[in-house]
Design an enzyme around this catalytic site. Structure first.
Site, short mmCIF file in Angstrom:
data_model
loop_
_atom_site.label_atom_id
_atom_site.label_comp_id
_atom_site.label_asym_id
_atom_site.label_seq_id
_atom_site.Cartn_x
_atom_site.Cartn_y
_atom_site.Cartn_z
N ASP A 1 -0.22 -0.16 -4.56
CA ASP A 1 -1.64 0.05 -4.87
C ASP A 1 -1.94 1.46 -5.35
OD1 ASP A 1 -1.59 1.43 -2.43
OD2 ASP A 1 -3.47 0.57 -1.73
N HIS A 2 -1.00 2.38 -5.26
CA HIS A 2 -1.00 3.70 -5.90
C HIS A 2 0.29 4.35 -5.47
CE1 HIS A 2 -2.15 5.42 -2.00
NE2 HIS A 2 -3.16 4.57 -1.97
N GLU B 1 0.81 -1.20 0.00
CA GLU B 1 0.00 0.00 0.00
C GLU B 1 0.85 1.27 0.00
OE1 GLU B 1 -2.89 -0.20 3.12
OE2 GLU B 1 -3.97 -1.81 2.12
N CYS C 1 -6.70 4.31 -2.44
CA CYS C 1 -6.88 2.86 -2.44
C CYS C 1 -8.22 2.35 -2.96
CB CYS C 1 -6.62 2.30 -1.05
SG CYS C 1 -7.66 3.00 0.25
#
Length: 627
Positions: free
Chosen positions: A241-242, A41, A80
């Site tokens: 995730d980004h 994450e 997210c």
């Protein structure tokens, strides 16, 4: 933090192994690859294998030495839930009406989430452990989805698809103190938009410390696979995730908020599923993004991706070939509305700001818990920042263009550069064509995404030109946000249009233009205060309250107050109204007592969609009581 860019020409791929990869039974089924996704994450490509000398990531570097690095991978959304929604569906959330952070939209009829297709083909599918989708699940999606979910629990010989998600790198862990630093804060390389302070250096150092911890966790999962004798049977992906959880990355669709690491290892047994340019330790410039992940994993399993999926497979039997552009988006983030779209060809990044009157750095309570955010804002208020560092706290231009080769931190806007006019026009056209192709629902105010789609789905009404005249709405949105004075006459006329979204953008255009435009359009805006559409009333009241005289404010405040009660109008309308009230600052003092009578928290059934109400109410009341 910004590794050099290598330029590898991607090749269109031709594949073999057609018969053994079909969703068959018996002996052929054993030839399907296992697929393992390791995800982390809130991290960008800050890994050693991407050329970051400050990073310490030996396990992922080793995976990259056996696999291939993708140099241009976008998460599509810089936060997210929308990013994960993109992955699970293979469809842009802006097309399904699920782009706003922790909103909820029904899954379009006839669509499934990609694990459902894999399970139908015989795969055992596990997710360990986040879901957090903005789309309702169409039935049972996973065989197991929890902290205990594991590929080990499958039937003997059954192929698996498994996700392990590492949370130690999340934004919330950057600010966790006390902390024993491994990376020396003094050695951190700061982006040009961040001020050089101890707080900022410590946050960046802790971010890298967390990545090192995550790297060890990834190594443990890879070792586990090796010990089970499955490494040669399993295709492995690693991706973030980004972008980074640091401020101006997370939540913002610059390259810094969208770019992630992507490493893919294809073992020799399944090398026929890899693209022709695949080499162990290799790198590729091929553009890929999260909307491509669902069709890609289906393609690896021998399943033809359904036609509705808007992504393009970049591995496997159904490789769709390279694509020319990447696309990103931002909608509401927690309690704050904004609408930004971005496009990139790998070198240049184009941003279209549809709410340019709002600064990037709106007060999102969660973001302001990070020390960097607070000290950055304090220095801006004190007038101690450079132009590059100040931009984040100021109103936005309608368009931005950045050259990543020469300006990797994206601080020198080339939108007005004559030398870059052709590039600007090309990316602007790509953005427009993309919005029209996917039927981008972001041109509807969030409440109308849901009110217009009652009894059906946002996706369905978005693809119905009668229910959603996107071309007309986009035209007014472009005029409203361009700040072109010549558009004012047409915007006044548009306040009486039959479509409420057109009226909304027309009223917003007055707000964006400021005092003179509001004065010129006062009769039209006052008429909009009685509009049947709440979003139109809010935009008009906001414009009149912010830029009009006292009698306009007297008319605007009751409208905004009445629409701020989620019990009467729903959480999306309430969030819009509260954002307008917050922007009015001390002008909202006459309604302080009434605001205090509103509920501070939403009831349980609205908690996912309405969790931004409480932070807004707390901030508004605290600010007003300071006056």
């Amino acid at each position: 933090m910004n590794p050099g860019r290598l330029h590898v020409v991607p090749l269109v791929v031709a594949f073999s192994l057609l018969s053994c990869l079909s969703p068959s039974t018996g002996a052929e089924a054993t030839l399907k690859p296992n697929i393992l996704w390791l995800t982390s994450e809130d991290i960008g490509p800050e890994l050693g294998c991407y050329g970051d000398a400050y990073a310490d990531t030996p396990h992922l570097d080793e995976l990259a030495s056996r696999g291939m690095i993708y140099l241009h991978t976008w998460s599509n959304a810089p936060v997210c839930a929308p990013a994960r929604t993109t992955i699970i569906s293979g469809v842009y959330p802006t097309s399904t009406g699920s782009q706003h952070m922790r909103s909820m939209a029904p899954m379009p009829e006839g669509m499934q989430m990609y694990p459902q297709y894999l399970r139908e083909a015989g795969y055992y599918c596990t997710n360990n452990n986040k879901e957090d989708y903005n789309l309702t699940k169409p039935g049972e999606v996973w065989d197991a989805s929890s902290k205990k979910a594991h590929w080990k629990n499958r039937r003997t010989g059954q192929p698996f698809f498994a996700i392990f998600n590492f949370t130690v790198t999340h934004e919330s862990q950057i600010r966790r103190r006390p902390h024993d630093f491994v990376h020396d804060p003094a050695d951190a390389t700061l982006p040009a938009y961040h001020p050089d302070t101890l707080e900022v250096r410590q946050d960046w150092a802790q971010y890298y410390d967390n990545i090192t911890t995550m790297d060890k966790q990834a190594g443990e999962r890879l070792h586990e696979l090796q010990e089970a004798g499955l490494a040669d049977e399993t295709i492995v992906f690693f991706y973030g995730d980004h972008g980074s959880g640091m401020p101006r990355s997370k939540r913002f669709p610059y390259n810094s908020g969208l770019e992630v690491a992507l490493i893919v290892h294809v073992p020799e047994k399944f090398r026929g599923l890899a693209p022709q340019d695949y080499r162990p330790g290799g790198r590729t410039d091929r553009l890929v993004s999260f909307v491509d992940l669902a069709p890609t994993v289906l393609s690896l399993a021998g399943i033809e991706p359904p036609a509705y999926m808007q992504g393009r497979a970049f591995l496997g039997r159904y490789d769709a070939g390279p694509q020319p552009y990447l696309f990103g988006f931002r909608g509401r983030m927690d309690e704050r509305y904004d609408m930004i779209r971005s496009a990139s060809d790998g070198r240049y990044v184009y941003l279209r700001n549809y709410m340019p009157h709002l600064p990037y750095g709106q007060h999102v309570r969660y973001m302001f818990q990070t020390p960097t955010t607070r000290v950055w804002r304090q220095l801006y208020d004190a007038g101690k920042l450079t132009a590059e560092q100040s931009h984040f706290w100021q109103p936005k231009p309608a368009e931005e263009l950045y050259d990543l080769d020469n300006d990797p931190d994206e601080v020198h806007n080339l939108a007005d550069s004559p030398q870059h006019r052709e590039i600007l026009d090309r990316l602007r056209t790509a953005h427009r064509e993309h919005c029209l192709a996917i039927r981008d629902l972001g041109f509807l105010p969030e409440p109308e995404i849901h009110s217009r789609s009652q009894g059906t789905t946002p996706y369905a009404i978005g693809h119905d030109p009668q229910s959603y005249p996107l071309e007309r709405i986009m035209a007014v949105a472009d005029s409203a946000t361009s700040r072109d004075p010549a558009a004012l006459v047409d915007l006044k006329k548009a306040t009486s249009d039959k479509d409420s979204a057109v009226r909304y953008w027309a009223a917003l255009g007055m707000l964006i233009r400021g005092r003179d435009a509001v004065a010129s359009a006062r009769p039209q805006l006052r008429q909009c205060l009685a509009d049947p559409a709440p979003a139109v009333r809010i935009a008009a009241a906001w414009a009149l309250g912010r830029h009009g005289p006292a009698d306009d404010l007297d008319m605007a405040l009751p409208v905004l107050l009445e629409l701020s009660d989620y019990r009467e109008h729903g959480v999306y309308v309430a969030l819009m109204a509260l954002n307008a009230i917050d922007d009015l600052d001390q002008k909202a003092l006459p309604i302080l007592d009434d605001l205090q009578a509103l509920p501070m928290n939403v009831s349980r059934e609205f908690q996912r969609m309405g969790y931004g109400v409480s932070p807004l109410m707390e901030k508004i009341l605290a600010d007003l009581k300071k006056e």
